[in-house]
Enzyme design. Sequence first.
Site, mmCIF file in Angstrom:
data_model
loop_
_atom_site.group_PDB
_atom_site.id
_atom_site.type_symbol
_atom_site.label_atom_id
_atom_site.label_comp_id
_atom_site.label_asym_id
_atom_site.label_seq_id
_atom_site.Cartn_x
_atom_site.Cartn_y
_atom_site.Cartn_z
ATOM 1 N N ASN A 7 0.837 -1.698 0.325
ATOM 2 C CA ASN A 7 0.060 0.362 -0.155
ATOM 3 C C ASN A 7 0.978 0.824 -0.067
ATOM 4 O O ASN A 7 1.763 1.749 0.958
ATOM 5 C CB ASN A 7 -0.497 -0.463 0.587
ATOM 6 C CG ASN A 7 -2.011 0.511 1.038
ATOM 7 O OD1 ASN A 7 -1.551 2.060 0.962
ATOM 8 N ND2 ASN A 7 -3.142 1.010 1.824
ATOM 9 N N GLU A 34 -3.522 1.857 -2.962
ATOM 10 C CA GLU A 34 -3.910 3.627 -2.863
ATOM 11 C C GLU A 34 -3.398 4.083 -3.009
ATOM 12 O O GLU A 34 -2.076 5.120 -2.986
ATOM 13 C CB GLU A 34 -3.433 4.201 -0.808
ATOM 14 C CG GLU A 34 -5.482 3.320 -0.584
ATOM 15 C CD GLU A 34 -5.424 4.405 0.990
ATOM 16 O OE1 GLU A 34 -4.793 5.573 1.432
ATOM 17 O OE2 GLU A 34 -4.418 3.536 1.877
ATOM 18 N N ASP A 147 -4.502 -4.808 0.773
ATOM 19 C CA ASP A 147 -4.593 -4.323 1.766
ATOM 20 C C ASP A 147 -6.030 -4.900 1.837
ATOM 21 O O ASP A 147 -7.009 -3.933 1.953
ATOM 22 C CB ASP A 147 -4.575 -2.533 2.406
ATOM 23 C CG ASP A 147 -5.056 -2.512 3.187
ATOM 24 O OD1 ASP A 147 -5.342 -2.684 4.080
ATOM 25 O OD2 ASP A 147 -4.831 -0.617 3.651
ATOM 26 N N ASN A 149 -7.915 -4.991 5.538
ATOM 27 C CA ASN A 149 -8.092 -3.295 6.711
ATOM 28 C C ASN A 149 -8.598 -3.873 7.385
ATOM 29 O O ASN A 149 -9.955 -4.320 8.317
ATOM 30 C CB ASN A 149 -9.076 -2.631 5.653
ATOM 31 C CG ASN A 149 -7.901 -1.039 5.622
ATOM 32 O OD1 ASN A 149 -7.110 -1.089 6.506
ATOM 33 N ND2 ASN A 149 -8.492 -0.408 4.478
ATOM 34 N N ASP A 218 -2.111 -6.259 6.109
ATOM 35 C CA ASP A 218 -1.863 -6.266 4.004
ATOM 36 C C ASP A 218 -1.692 -8.046 4.553
ATOM 37 O O ASP A 218 -0.795 -8.259 5.113
ATOM 38 C CB ASP A 218 -0.929 -6.059 3.907
ATOM 39 C CG ASP A 218 -0.651 -4.382 4.510
ATOM 40 O OD1 ASP A 218 -1.264 -4.157 3.241
ATOM 41 O OD2 ASP A 218 -0.145 -3.610 5.149
ATOM 42 N N ASP A 247 2.764 4.408 5.377
ATOM 43 C CA ASP A 247 2.474 4.350 6.779
ATOM 44 C C ASP A 247 2.691 2.307 6.263
ATOM 45 O O ASP A 247 2.413 1.850 7.447
ATOM 46 C CB ASP A 247 1.157 4.815 7.458
ATOM 47 C CG ASP A 247 0.489 4.677 6.205
ATOM 48 O OD1 ASP A 247 0.085 4.700 5.231
ATOM 49 O OD2 ASP A 247 -0.851 5.337 6.715
ATOM 50 N N HIS A 248 2.126 1.623 5.363
ATOM 51 C CA HIS A 248 2.480 0.520 5.198
ATOM 52 C C HIS A 248 3.598 0.243 5.204
ATOM 53 O O HIS A 248 4.529 0.640 4.379
ATOM 54 C CB HIS A 248 1.766 0.021 4.130
ATOM 55 C CG HIS A 248 0.251 0.476 4.811
ATOM 56 N ND1 HIS A 248 -0.871 -0.541 4.872
ATOM 57 C CD2 HIS A 248 -0.612 1.250 4.714
ATOM 58 C CE1 HIS A 248 -1.931 -0.036 4.758
ATOM 59 N NE2 HIS A 248 -1.931 1.369 4.975
#
Length: 258
Positions: A7, A34, A147, A149, A218, A247-248
């Site tokens: 991501n 993303e 991802d 989530n 993920d 941030d991943h």
Amino acid sequence: MRIATYNVNGVNGRLPVLTRWLAEDQPDIVCLQELKAPDERFPEAAIRELGYDAIWHGQKSWNGVAILSRVGAIHETRRGLPGDAQDSHSRYIEAAVNGVLIACLYLPNGNPRPGPKFEYKLRWFDRLIAHAQGLIDTGAPVVIAGDFNVMPTERDVYKPERWLDDALFAPEVREAFFRLTRQGWTDALRTIHPDETIYTFFDYFRNAFARNAGLRIDHVLLSPAIAGQLQDAGVERRVRGWEKTSDHVPVWVEIAHE
């Protein structure tokens, strides 16, 4: 063959990070999420310079998914998850690459819970489960990566008691993940590291990365036809420490597949 998912949290804003990681690690097939860019803003030239072909399904400001390959042509088989003709979010793309069907997804976040965003997440998960069963039924080697989530278990979240009301840790969402895996999908990262604390996301706030206060959201799932070829899996934590990074972190699997 190394298959990775990442991501990127904005493909153009993080392009130096993405290209550095691709150049250093050289994964064979990559799923990106993303993108946060419309189709015409996808940085195809920069990615091709590194030896990758690409297909993508973009969306202005939000969402967006892509598949990259440096091991052969990408034959797109599906753009968008079936089951809701009104769903305009760019969250799913699927293609055959080097003898493997690659499904790249970005599952909805679902917050706040309860509410319409959470209901959308549950409906999207139901659609994914229905489509994934069809993929299993083909008997083909399939990899679903992206991802999701969702933190499937308490081991997958730092201080789980703080996440009890969050859509990523909701009982309905976790149960949906296990309904999916009960079809026969192998959670590659957890199979290789059954008891380890491994995170794939670290918030930008509260010094989360330095404190190892993360989430495992993920995932790479393998169909029965390819699960037996799994050799290794891991995450690239160092990428999270780079300047202006996502941030991943990238998640990868090694498959004994030529």
